[in-house]
Design a protein around this motif. Structure first.
Motif, PDB file in Angstrom:
ATOM      1  N   GLY A   1       0.785  -1.224   0.000  1.00 31.91           N
ATOM      2  CA  GLY A   1       0.000   0.000   0.000  1.00 31.91           C
ATOM      3  C   GLY A   1       0.816   1.271   0.000  1.00 31.91           C
ATOM      4  O   GLY A   1       0.376   2.304  -0.498  1.00 31.91           O
ATOM      5  N   TYR A   2       2.047   1.206   0.540  1.00 37.53           N
ATOM      6  CA  TYR A   2       2.870   2.414   0.652  1.00 37.53           C
ATOM      7  C   TYR A   2       4.224   2.277  -0.037  1.00 37.53           C
ATOM      8  O   TYR A   2       5.089   3.126   0.113  1.00 37.53           O
ATOM      9  CB  TYR A   2       3.112   2.748   2.128  1.00 37.53           C
ATOM     10  CG  TYR A   2       1.858   3.136   2.871  1.00 37.53           C
ATOM     11  CD1 TYR A   2       1.240   4.359   2.636  1.00 37.53           C
ATOM     12  CD2 TYR A   2       1.286   2.277   3.794  1.00 37.53           C
ATOM     13  CE1 TYR A   2       0.092   4.721   3.301  1.00 37.53           C
ATOM     14  CE2 TYR A   2       0.131   2.638   4.484  1.00 37.53           C
ATOM     15  CZ  TYR A   2      -0.460   3.860   4.240  1.00 37.53           C
ATOM     16  OH  TYR A   2      -1.610   4.217   4.912  1.00 37.53           O
TER      17      TYR A   2
ATOM     18  N   TRP B   1       5.403   8.692  -3.871  1.00 40.68           N
ATOM     19  CA  TRP B   1       4.376   7.643  -3.866  1.00 40.68           C
ATOM     20  C   TRP B   1       3.006   8.281  -3.627  1.00 40.68           C
ATOM     21  O   TRP B   1       2.789   8.953  -2.630  1.00 40.68           O
ATOM     22  CB  TRP B   1       4.680   6.641  -2.763  1.00 40.68           C
ATOM     23  CG  TRP B   1       3.839   5.405  -2.791  1.00 40.68           C
ATOM     24  CD1 TRP B   1       2.662   5.191  -2.150  1.00 40.68           C
ATOM     25  CD2 TRP B   1       4.133   4.199  -3.500  1.00 40.68           C
ATOM     26  NE1 TRP B   1       2.194   3.936  -2.410  1.00 40.68           N
ATOM     27  CE2 TRP B   1       3.073   3.298  -3.243  1.00 40.68           C
ATOM     28  CE3 TRP B   1       5.168   3.791  -4.338  1.00 40.68           C
ATOM     29  CZ2 TRP B   1       3.030   2.016  -3.778  1.00 40.68           C
ATOM     30  CZ3 TRP B   1       5.132   2.509  -4.863  1.00 40.68           C
ATOM     31  CH2 TRP B   1       4.082   1.647  -4.587  1.00 40.68           C
ATOM     32  N   PRO B   2       2.047   8.098  -4.563  1.00 45.42           N
ATOM     33  CA  PRO B   2       0.780   8.844  -4.481  1.00 45.42           C
ATOM     34  C   PRO B   2      -0.255   8.209  -3.558  1.00 45.42           C
ATOM     35  O   PRO B   2      -1.380   7.906  -3.973  1.00 45.42           O
ATOM     36  CB  PRO B   2       0.303   8.841  -5.939  1.00 45.42           C
ATOM     37  CG  PRO B   2       0.831   7.567  -6.494  1.00 45.42           C
ATOM     38  CD  PRO B   2       2.151   7.331  -5.814  1.00 45.42           C
ATOM     39  N   ALA B   3       0.114   8.015  -2.298  1.00 45.93           N
ATOM     40  CA  ALA B   3      -0.836   7.486  -1.318  1.00 45.93           C
ATOM     41  C   ALA B   3      -0.861   8.418  -0.118  1.00 45.93           C
ATOM     42  O   ALA B   3       0.173   8.640   0.509  1.00 45.93           O
ATOM     43  CB  ALA B   3      -0.431   6.081  -0.881  1.00 45.93           C
TER      44      ALA B   3
ATOM     45  N   LEU C   1      -2.715   2.638  -1.042  1.00 48.64           N
ATOM     46  CA  LEU C   1      -3.226   2.326  -2.371  1.00 48.64           C
ATOM     47  C   LEU C   1      -3.662   0.864  -2.454  1.00 48.64           C
ATOM     48  O   LEU C   1      -3.120   0.003  -1.770  1.00 48.64           O
ATOM     49  CB  LEU C   1      -2.135   2.553  -3.416  1.00 48.64           C
ATOM     50  CG  LEU C   1      -1.760   3.986  -3.763  1.00 48.64           C
ATOM     51  CD1 LEU C   1      -0.534   3.967  -4.665  1.00 48.64           C
ATOM     52  CD2 LEU C   1      -2.916   4.672  -4.469  1.00 48.64           C
ATOM     53  N   ASP C   2      -4.622   0.604  -3.335  1.00 45.61           N
ATOM     54  CA  ASP C   2      -4.951  -0.774  -3.686  1.00 45.61           C
ATOM     55  C   ASP C   2      -3.853  -1.265  -4.628  1.00 45.61           C
ATOM     56  O   ASP C   2      -3.707  -0.744  -5.735  1.00 45.61           O
ATOM     57  CB  ASP C   2      -6.310  -0.827  -4.365  1.00 45.61           C
ATOM     58  CG  ASP C   2      -6.685  -2.233  -4.822  1.00 45.61           C
ATOM     59  OD1 ASP C   2      -5.881  -3.165  -4.625  1.00 45.61           O
ATOM     60  OD2 ASP C   2      -7.784  -2.385  -5.385  1.00 45.61           O
TER      61      ASP C   2
ATOM     62  N   VAL D   1      15.893  -2.794 -11.273  1.00 45.30           N
ATOM     63  CA  VAL D   1      15.188  -1.507 -11.319  1.00 45.30           C
ATOM     64  C   VAL D   1      13.699  -1.747 -11.515  1.00 45.30           C
ATOM     65  O   VAL D   1      13.286  -2.603 -12.298  1.00 45.30           O
ATOM     66  CB  VAL D   1      15.733  -0.618 -12.461  1.00 45.30           C
ATOM     67  CG1 VAL D   1      14.972   0.698 -12.534  1.00 45.30           C
ATOM     68  CG2 VAL D   1      17.225  -0.356 -12.253  1.00 45.30           C
ATOM     69  N   LEU D   2      12.886  -0.989 -10.775  1.00 42.23           N
ATOM     70  CA  LEU D   2      11.441  -1.093 -10.858  1.00 42.23           C
ATOM     71  C   LEU D   2      10.858   0.165 -11.491  1.00 42.23           C
ATOM     72  O   LEU D   2      11.338   1.277 -11.246  1.00 42.23           O
ATOM     73  CB  LEU D   2      10.832  -1.260  -9.462  1.00 42.23           C
ATOM     74  CG  LEU D   2      11.305  -2.441  -8.624  1.00 42.23           C
ATOM     75  CD1 LEU D   2      10.627  -2.408  -7.257  1.00 42.23           C
ATOM     76  CD2 LEU D   2      11.031  -3.759  -9.328  1.00 42.23           C
ATOM     77  N   PHE D   3       9.811  -0.023 -12.282  1.00 40.05           N
ATOM     78  CA  PHE D   3       9.024   1.083 -12.821  1.00 40.05           C
ATOM     79  C   PHE D   3       7.577   0.833 -12.410  1.00 40.05           C
ATOM     80  O   PHE D   3       7.055  -0.269 -12.581  1.00 40.05           O
ATOM     81  CB  PHE D   3       9.135   1.165 -14.341  1.00 40.05           C
ATOM     82  CG  PHE D   3      10.529   1.433 -14.829  1.00 40.05           C
ATOM     83  CD1 PHE D   3      10.978   2.733 -14.982  1.00 40.05           C
ATOM     84  CD2 PHE D   3      11.387   0.386 -15.111  1.00 40.05           C
ATOM     85  CE1 PHE D   3      12.270   2.987 -15.425  1.00 40.05           C
ATOM     86  CE2 PHE D   3      12.680   0.621 -15.559  1.00 40.05           C
ATOM     87  CZ  PHE D   3      13.121   1.928 -15.720  1.00 40.05           C
ATOM     88  N   MET D   4       6.931   1.865 -11.863  1.00 40.54           N
ATOM     89  CA  MET D   4       5.574   1.724 -11.338  1.00 40.54           C
ATOM     90  C   MET D   4       4.676   2.792 -11.930  1.00 40.54           C
ATOM     91  O   MET D   4       4.995   3.981 -11.886  1.00 40.54           O
ATOM     92  CB  MET D   4       5.597   1.838  -9.805  1.00 40.54           C
ATOM     93  CG  MET D   4       6.344   0.693  -9.130  1.00 40.54           C
ATOM     94  SD  MET D   4       7.005   1.129  -7.485  1.00 40.54           S
ATOM     95  CE  MET D   4       8.491   2.058  -7.957  1.00 40.54           C
ATOM     96  N   GLY D   5       3.551   2.371 -12.521  1.00 44.01           N
ATOM     97  CA  GLY D   5       2.571   3.298 -13.070  1.00 44.01           C
ATOM     98  C   GLY D   5       1.307   3.268 -12.227  1.00 44.01           C
ATOM     99  O   GLY D   5       0.840   2.196 -11.826  1.00 44.01           O
ATOM    100  N   PHE D   6       0.746   4.451 -11.944  1.00 41.85           N
ATOM    101  CA  PHE D   6      -0.394   4.570 -11.042  1.00 41.85           C
ATOM    102  C   PHE D   6      -1.615   5.109 -11.782  1.00 41.85           C
ATOM    103  O   PHE D   6      -1.502   5.760 -12.826  1.00 41.85           O
ATOM    104  CB  PHE D   6      -0.042   5.491  -9.872  1.00 41.85           C
ATOM    105  CG  PHE D   6       1.107   4.994  -9.040  1.00 41.85           C
ATOM    106  CD1 PHE D   6       0.889   4.262  -7.902  1.00 41.85           C
ATOM    107  CD2 PHE D   6       2.421   5.261  -9.422  1.00 41.85           C
ATOM    108  CE1 PHE D   6       1.950   3.796  -7.130  1.00 41.85           C
ATOM    109  CE2 PHE D   6       3.493   4.794  -8.675  1.00 41.85           C
ATOM    110  CZ  PHE D   6       3.249   4.063  -7.512  1.00 41.85           C
ATOM    111  N   ALA D   7      -2.779   4.852 -11.213  1.00 42.82           N
ATOM    112  CA  ALA D   7      -4.025   5.216 -11.862  1.00 42.82           C
ATOM    113  C   ALA D   7      -4.160   6.717 -12.080  1.00 42.82           C
ATOM    114  O   ALA D   7      -4.846   7.156 -13.009  1.00 42.82           O
ATOM    115  CB  ALA D   7      -5.195   4.696 -11.042  1.00 42.82           C
TER     116      ALA D   7
END
Length: 329
Positions: free
Chosen positions: A265-266, A292-294, A300-301, A313-319
């Protein structure tokens, strides 16, 4: 926001437009104008060489990776929506459903060269959505049932019948093995003979898409535990302790180096793919990322976060359109 890594770029499909970012620093390189409100979500179908292929505003479009300049645009039939797509060797395979009639089709379209149609077949499928997977010249279409087609011409291979009695959500195709998640474990279907299948992890309500390592280790998760299984025998390699702190809020597993990474979630959590001989593996702890958009107290869900791993390396896309990158835990 679903993203595709095309080093050195990150190509993302948002609610109505395509955005390309510099994968090294996250700076926006270009983005398309938003499509019409009724055109459906924009999605990235493939990136080949210096071209981005995407569905946007009721059409299949080809855009320059460097500057977003349109190379060509081919409208879809009016009232048609794309439910899934997969690309291989310059050919894009996609499933469509027509509004009103509900008619479903599977289409193969060459993206490179003449960018012309290869084949177009009706699909007798009652489910409102479809998921496609492709390996070894076999295109597998999953809806209410499982259909296997030859990728060359869209016809079913001889002596391979459709399978209609298997729950198959979040399918993953590994060679001839189709991994089908369900509310009572994992079903591994031999796509050369869909009537031949194996059942693993009984009692586990698998919540997310499985992942498979190069050595044939499957990682699955419900919302309380994560499990590693042998692909060919279903043997339990390890599992986390039930209801470990935070695991009830974790998302789909991906592989980053020698660890399994999950969105929490975070931030992100991680587990060793090959833990000690105890058979139990513990979390290394949630790693947090700047931006982090929480909001505090409102995690976040994890199911809404698109996670890509490239090495460590991580890439994360959010709603909400946010895209972050960072090192895996």
């Amino acid at each position: 926001m679903e993203c595709v890594l095309a080093d050195p770029s990150l190509v993302c499909g948002g609610p109505r437009r395509i955005t390309v970012l510099d994968a090294a620093n996250g700076e926006q390189r270009w983005r398309t104008e938003p499509g019409g409100a009724g055109g459906g979500p924009a999605s990235v179908a493939a990136v080949i060489g210096t071209t981005v292929y995407a569905f946007q505003d009721g059409a299949l479009v080809a855009l320059g990776l460097d500057d977003g300049a349109r190379k060509w645009r081919e409208p879809l039939p009016e009232g048609t929506r794309v439910t899934d797509s997969v690309e291989s060797d310059g050919v894009l395979y996609y499933a469509t459903r027509a509004t009103g009639t509900g008619a479903a089709r599977i289409i193969a379209h060459r993206l490179t060269g003449s960018h012309t149609g290869v084949w177009d077949k009706p699909w007798s499928e009652g489910a409102t959505t479809a998921q496609l997977a492709l390996a070894d010249g076999r295109l597998v279409a999953v809806g209410a049932g499982i259909t296997v087609l030859k990728s060359t011409d869209g016809t079913p291979p001889a002596d391979v019948a459709a399978a209609d009695d298997i729950t198959c959500r979040n399918p993953v195709l590994k060679g001839r093995n189709l991994l089908c998640s369900g509310p009572d474990g994992l079903t591994v279907v031999d796509v050369t003979d869909p009537g031949s299948h194996r059942s693993y992890a009984p009692g586990v309500d698998i919540a997310y898409r499985p992942t498979v390592s190069r050595d044939g280790t499957i990682v699955i998760s419900d919302k309380k535990q994560v499990y590693a299984l042998g692909l060919f025998d279903g043997r339990l390699v390890w599992s986390t302790t039930e209801a470990s702190e935070g695991l009830e809020t974790e998302g789909a597993p991906v592989l980053a180096g020698d660890r399994v990474v999950l969105v929490a979630g975070y931030g992100t959590d991680a587990l060793d793919l090959k833990p000690p001989d105890t058979g139990k593996v513990e979390s290394v702890g949630v790693k947090q990322y700047t931006g982090w958009p929480a909001p505090p107290g409102d995690p976040l869900d994890p199911a809404t976060v698109s996670l890509i791993a490239q090495g460590d390396v991580l890439f994360m896309g959010f709603a909400d359109g946010t895209v972050l990158s960072g090192n895996a835990p």
